[in-house]
Design an enzyme around this catalytic site. Structure first.
Site, PDB file in Angstrom:
ATOM      1  N   SER A 220     -14.960 -51.394 -58.439  1.00  0.00           N
ATOM      2  CA  SER A 220     -14.936 -50.353 -57.425  1.00  0.00           C
ATOM      3  C   SER A 220     -14.797 -51.004 -56.062  1.00  0.00           C
ATOM      4  O   SER A 220     -15.460 -52.002 -55.768  1.00  0.00           O
ATOM      5  CB  SER A 220     -16.235 -49.541 -57.539  1.00  0.00           C
ATOM      6  OG  SER A 220     -16.345 -48.630 -56.475  1.00  0.00           O
ATOM      7  N   GLY A 221     -13.900 -50.458 -55.257  1.00  0.00           N
ATOM      8  CA  GLY A 221     -13.696 -51.008 -53.918  1.00  0.00           C
ATOM      9  C   GLY A 221     -14.621 -50.347 -52.922  1.00  0.00           C
ATOM     10  O   GLY A 221     -15.399 -49.450 -53.259  1.00  0.00           O
TER      11      GLY A 221
ATOM     12  N   SER B 111     -19.876 -45.346 -54.558  1.00  0.00           N
ATOM     13  CA  SER B 111     -18.560 -44.716 -54.525  1.00  0.00           C
ATOM     14  C   SER B 111     -18.656 -43.456 -53.689  1.00  0.00           C
ATOM     15  O   SER B 111     -19.745 -42.917 -53.471  1.00  0.00           O
ATOM     16  CB  SER B 111     -18.094 -44.339 -55.935  1.00  0.00           C
ATOM     17  OG  SER B 111     -17.863 -45.488 -56.691  1.00  0.00           O
ATOM     18  N   SER B 112     -17.531 -42.975 -53.238  1.00  0.00           N
ATOM     19  CA  SER B 112     -17.521 -41.711 -52.518  1.00  0.00           C
ATOM     20  C   SER B 112     -16.301 -40.941 -52.967  1.00  0.00           C
ATOM     21  O   SER B 112     -15.240 -41.523 -53.194  1.00  0.00           O
ATOM     22  CB  SER B 112     -17.459 -41.969 -51.018  1.00  0.00           C
ATOM     23  OG  SER B 112     -17.378 -40.745 -50.322  1.00  0.00           O
TER      24      SER B 112
ATOM     25  N   GLY C 194     -17.429 -59.782 -49.462  1.00  0.00           N
ATOM     26  CA  GLY C 194     -17.627 -60.058 -50.885  1.00  0.00           C
ATOM     27  C   GLY C 194     -18.056 -58.823 -51.620  1.00  0.00           C
ATOM     28  O   GLY C 194     -17.513 -57.745 -51.424  1.00  0.00           O
TER      29      GLY C 194
ATOM     30  N   SER D  96     -14.998 -44.199 -60.791  1.00  0.00           N
ATOM     31  CA  SER D  96     -14.232 -44.852 -59.739  1.00  0.00           C
ATOM     32  C   SER D  96     -12.775 -44.725 -60.135  1.00  0.00           C
ATOM     33  O   SER D  96     -12.388 -45.110 -61.240  1.00  0.00           O
ATOM     34  CB  SER D  96     -14.663 -46.318 -59.645  1.00  0.00           C
ATOM     35  OG  SER D  96     -13.672 -47.079 -58.979  1.00  0.00           O
TER      36      SER D  96
ATOM     37  N   GLN E  64     -22.649 -53.721 -49.373  1.00  0.00           N
ATOM     38  CA  GLN E  64     -22.977 -53.921 -50.793  1.00  0.00           C
ATOM     39  C   GLN E  64     -22.578 -55.356 -51.120  1.00  0.00           C
ATOM     40  O   GLN E  64     -21.444 -55.631 -51.443  1.00  0.00           O
ATOM     41  CB  GLN E  64     -22.207 -52.923 -51.658  1.00  0.00           C
ATOM     42  CG  GLN E  64     -22.456 -51.460 -51.273  1.00  0.00           C
ATOM     43  CD  GLN E  64     -21.254 -50.549 -51.567  1.00  0.00           C
ATOM     44  OE1 GLN E  64     -20.862 -50.372 -52.707  1.00  0.00           O
ATOM     45  NE2 GLN E  64     -20.683 -49.993 -50.505  1.00  0.00           N
TER      46      GLN E  64
ATOM     47  N   LYS F 100     -23.013 -42.129 -56.226  1.00  0.00           N
ATOM     48  CA  LYS F 100     -21.770 -41.441 -55.855  1.00  0.00           C
ATOM     49  C   LYS F 100     -22.104 -40.460 -54.754  1.00  0.00           C
ATOM     50  O   LYS F 100     -22.951 -39.574 -54.932  1.00  0.00           O
ATOM     51  CB  LYS F 100     -21.201 -40.695 -57.056  1.00  0.00           C
ATOM     52  CG  LYS F 100     -19.884 -40.010 -56.764  1.00  0.00           C
ATOM     53  CD  LYS F 100     -18.748 -40.815 -57.313  1.00  0.00           C
ATOM     54  CE  LYS F 100     -17.393 -40.463 -56.785  1.00  0.00           C
ATOM     55  NZ  LYS F 100     -16.330 -41.086 -57.594  1.00  0.00           N
TER      56      LYS F 100
END
Lengths: 367, 367, 367, 367
Positions: free
Chosen positions: B347-348, B231-232, B358, B83, B353, B161
């Site tokens: 990780s944003g 994540s991406s 939240g 991330s 999720q 990911k």
């Protein structure tokens, strides 16, 4: 006896004074009793942050209308000290600080006392130099007197807003044959904050006056005041001062406490200052206790040594996000999560304001 | 019996693998036992964050050298999930996840179990659509099997990911006659994360399968998994999965626990997950207890309704700083201050999720 | 006789060397003839821009594989000088600079000649100081000799990449008892560029050697070389030099010309340098003529006085976008629109490189 | 006969109206003749750009004082259309557009004519939808009538400022049971600009009315008007329109011309529009001719296909700098360098305003 009131109000944008207008119209706030306003706007907090000027203009227009006064003159009487940057969970808000007479009797330990003052204008060539330090010190002493605080140890928080050197002001100084300490606006803001902190330290006796020297600015970080909170911005041309303390000449339910923060992870300081005000967090302040809190003031900085407790941080090497924006966001997350409330005044740039790499926190609460 | 080890290591920059190289050279880490690596690099975490690719290339070169393998093939076997973004007090670091055999006997409740898998490549036109969801679900199921976790309830954290749509990939898809869901790279990252979360929810049974539909992606935020962390990024072309759970087929001192976070101020969840692992914070974890912690994994998001507990936040309307950078910085401040340690994987982009607005927190610690 | 070739290649991301790999595989480029590579990556161009290191690592891996060499050693022989930042219409691309033998006869006025060199490593405490200036000057002289350029007046462009002071390097220097000129990484990059420019000026005779003094760095902007292009970045630890000029020891169709740019609006310099190479723009270069151009190199800076031809610019006071990113974008728009082509190497930070507030442009083209 | 005057004035910051105040005090500008003001402020041009609101507030206060009017009412009569973002070489400035009576006789081809209008307020749920398109079209027709322009072909430039959806406005709409097209503020600005362009195209006949449909917004980029320039921002709640054209009902020395720009490198369009006004650039406009120019208006956009003339650009994948900031900086460099003057109104976001990936330029000059 005098009595202080603190109104913590939201804004929808930097020109939105509707919450205060409403309180004035409903008679809750007497506009003639407002002594200062401070808060957070959603700008970037940097040289090109005009949200502070926009708010100040809007505030003075509102007060001028109610008081039948000239807004330009009001702006020389009522400090309007804003910190740009509501990173992360922080919310744009402002504290309206009011003074009134009261027939209440004094309380042991006194009550929240507030005083304000303005220095003479600071031309660009003085910013960050000895004359700047002494100008701030004199203004702080004047504000302490105005607050009827007898003992400097009873001062808990001093907010100063200092001017900075913009490209335009630097050119103007050079045209007058004067040399600013720096023509880099970002650096000038750091020097201005440092000089302001030294001025507060001098006035409060937090540092041995023999050590107060402009050569130590941004160099000797063992010199600091844990009660100084200094902002710098393009929207002011003199030093504006707000002093908060406890005084037996004041009454009412409000108290203030403060703690230094040793570093950017010092959650213990937050619990500590709340404890000083008899507020528990387990781990979060209850909504009932949160309702007793009128204002939370935090000052912090990205550790200049590039490490926090042995781990490298990346705030100082980031070309995309200013280091002050980083640290405000982090401290905002820390403090707001303990309080359960994003209405926290977090200001970056804590040079000589609290321990090196740390800062300070002050809280105003009702008994 | 299998046993997991987690090494939490610093990096001086995104190409710096010296800490792992040292552990391999000293025999502390057997490179053939490394099953996955995850961590935080100091990029911006967005489409144009190449720090993740730089780290992955450097990692695979190191491992290839020690294992006598082709780095490109290793990259298809060992998930390397990073991330970007070490805002505020966060520090660049990585977790090296290892598996070995052990003669230890099983422990009641089992021990930390880790499994990994890779999906087939995802072309741009599939990203954020039904085929993407099902691809992730299949990969998660494969990783659970590899981890010898019998009961999906024993899964505590699933890191996925997913690839995203860049301008170049979108053009390639259009040239093939295919239409990506969006050609806006930032939006494609959000859709990819949402699809990944639905895939995890489907595999774990966190959401009724009848409700899992790509029309609900980024629309019905009541559907979520509190164990999914997605994540991406531009640096992957298939879905990479790492599953963490408890299994009685694994032994050793490590355990994992997790909690949903109800919003961005939910400090109670941090205290809660630490309590699940018998770690106290009063208000900060002691250095001794901090030494027991091997990994901290947090997922969070800026509340899309623009408010946190009734106060307006400004993350979504900021043209200068991406909202994900804002929220990572705030949650980093919150979590790191409780732990006294900036080595937190935050990780944003927590769409689906954890609860809406939240996210979640998982902690790996030694008994 | 030697002959230079320049291949201008696209990249899909900072780790993408596929265009060069293809030329090598097809026999168009002999990897043993590559003397230097320079170009633009899509990072932010600041201290935390790791795209340059990622590209360099990828390049050296590719060449090492083809040459059977150690990539670390190659990196000490082949300068890989990148400028981060493809703002606006600029495109990520790189120039592969090759040298080969030729049986062609010399041409009047000679042909494009290229030479390279590396200095010893520069520790943080030397950056921006006298020893730095002299180290660069010595390296430039070595590169001129390598290029077989007899007359320094025949040098048209000198690219230098200097190291900078990061937070980590500053700490390391302090730990050794050494004091860097500054611990502010952004400022150290400016000092490094200035010292590099003085080094070039010293080697080329562009400034009276008696005036070359580190006290004049970033102070006396009347001292400059219009043939110096200096970058600074975290990814190098010594000064890397590439010299471009005309030499009768070289043959082939390539020529180089350069012009100073008097300010950021000096479109006349672009038309001028094209005219020197017999290329017309009316107002845009025709596609046929554009096909003759092999490389365009521009250096520029935001005027430190805050004005361009009497109008205030806002680059220096912007807390959101680094001033170098601003100016690269503007000059990119100017130059690329004349050429009809975004493959322009535009590098910011032109302290002492061309006239104050301006910079320089060099173009390589076929006859 | 009517006559238009255009005053192009500098500002030191977004609240600085001193240049206009001076012209009013000196009698050069009659405040009652001001019909509109447009310009560039130094904000980020995004949702959280409050420099436009600050300028507008300051302007209306100044005019209200001189006219003895209520500033809020004036703001409904005098469009104040600003574009945030003075990237690169651009300078903050504004055009004061005035109308007066004249006894001059008509000129062949007429002279510059200006008309303005305001639509009804646009709630968030209408933005980017059919009702928005038609509201703009009606307002444009009203402004054309006010300008006494008989033939829509004589319109050269239509500036529209449309409201956008902020997080707060979206919540308000949802609370009313209405669904905005998007709650992503950045996207809403794009939809608003697109709807505004369709409204202009509808009013001017630039697109077949049968093809004007909100389903085509941001989809069919073959539909556009080369005379539409649309901004969107948080500071307006209705559509504000300024129409510029040629009319024989107007006299005086000012003329206007416009050209579409085919892409972001179309320097030919700049030379072309100057030629239409009998101004030569070789390659730069002479200072004497530059003195004839009263206003330069440019609209542009980052090509959504990610390529400019075959080269990849990186504007759309940049998480640090908004794509509109990138393109404004590049076009600013292009246009200002031809003019030798940074006082150029460059506005990004040219969806359906000029050819796809391009935009338009209009110039007002004296004969």
């Amino acid at each position: 006896m005098k009595q202080a009131a603190v109104h913590r109000l939201p804004m929808a944008h930097p020109g939105d004074l509707s919450a205060l207008a409403d309180l004035i119209e409903r008679g809750v706030v007497d506009p003639s009793g407002i002594v200062a306003v401070m808060g957070k706007t959603e700008g970037n907090g940097g040289v090109n942050d005009f949200t502070r000027g926009f708010f100040a203009q809007s505030l003075m227009l509102l007060l001028a209308r109610h008081l039948g006064r000239d807004p330009a003159k009001l702006a020389r009487e009522i400090p309007c000290v804003f910190s740009g940057g509501t990173e992360g969970v922080l919310t744009p808000h402002y504290l309206v600080l009011c003074r009134s007479g009261t027939s209440e009797s004094p309380r042991p330990g006194g009550a929240l006392a507030i005083g304000v003052s303005f220095s003479e204008p600071m031309p660009a060539e003085h910013i960050g130099r000895r004359v700047h330090i002494e100008s701030v010190a004199a203004a702080v002493r004047a504000a302490i007197r105005q607050a009827s605080i007898d003992d400097p140890q009873q001062v808990h928080f001093v907010q100063v807003k200092c001017p900075c050197v913009t490209a335009a002001r630097a050119q103007a100084a050079l045209a007058r044959g004067k040399t600013p300490l720096t023509t880099d606006s970002r650096r000038s803001m750091a020097y201005a904050r440092a000089a302001g902190a030294f001025g507060v330290a001098l006035a409060l006796g937090d540092v041995d006056p023999k050590l107060i020297d402009d050569a130590a600015l941004l160099r000797d970080f063992s010199l600091y005041s844990s009660r100084a909170s200094i902002s710098s911005g393009v929207e002011v041309d003199c030093n504006e001062v707000i002093v908060f303390g406890q005084s037996e000449s004041w009454s009412g339910p409000l108290r203030i406490a403060h703690r230094p923060m040793s570093d950017a992870l010092d959650i213990g300081a937050v619990f500590g200052v709340l404890g000083d005000l008899d507020i528990a967090a387990a781990p979060q302040v209850t909504p009932a206790d949160a309702g007793r809190i009128s204002g939370v003031l935090v000052k912090c900085e990205p550790d200049r040594r590039g490490m926090i407790r042995g781990n490298r941080h990346t705030m100082l090497d980031d070309t995309d996000i200013d280091a002050q924006r980083h640290i405000r966001g982090a401290l905002g997350g820390l403090v707001a999560s303990v309080l359960g409330d994003g209405r926290v005044f977090v200001s970056g740039g804590a040079e000589h304001q609290g321990p090196d790499g740390g800062g300070l926190i002050a809280v105003i609460a009702r008994n």
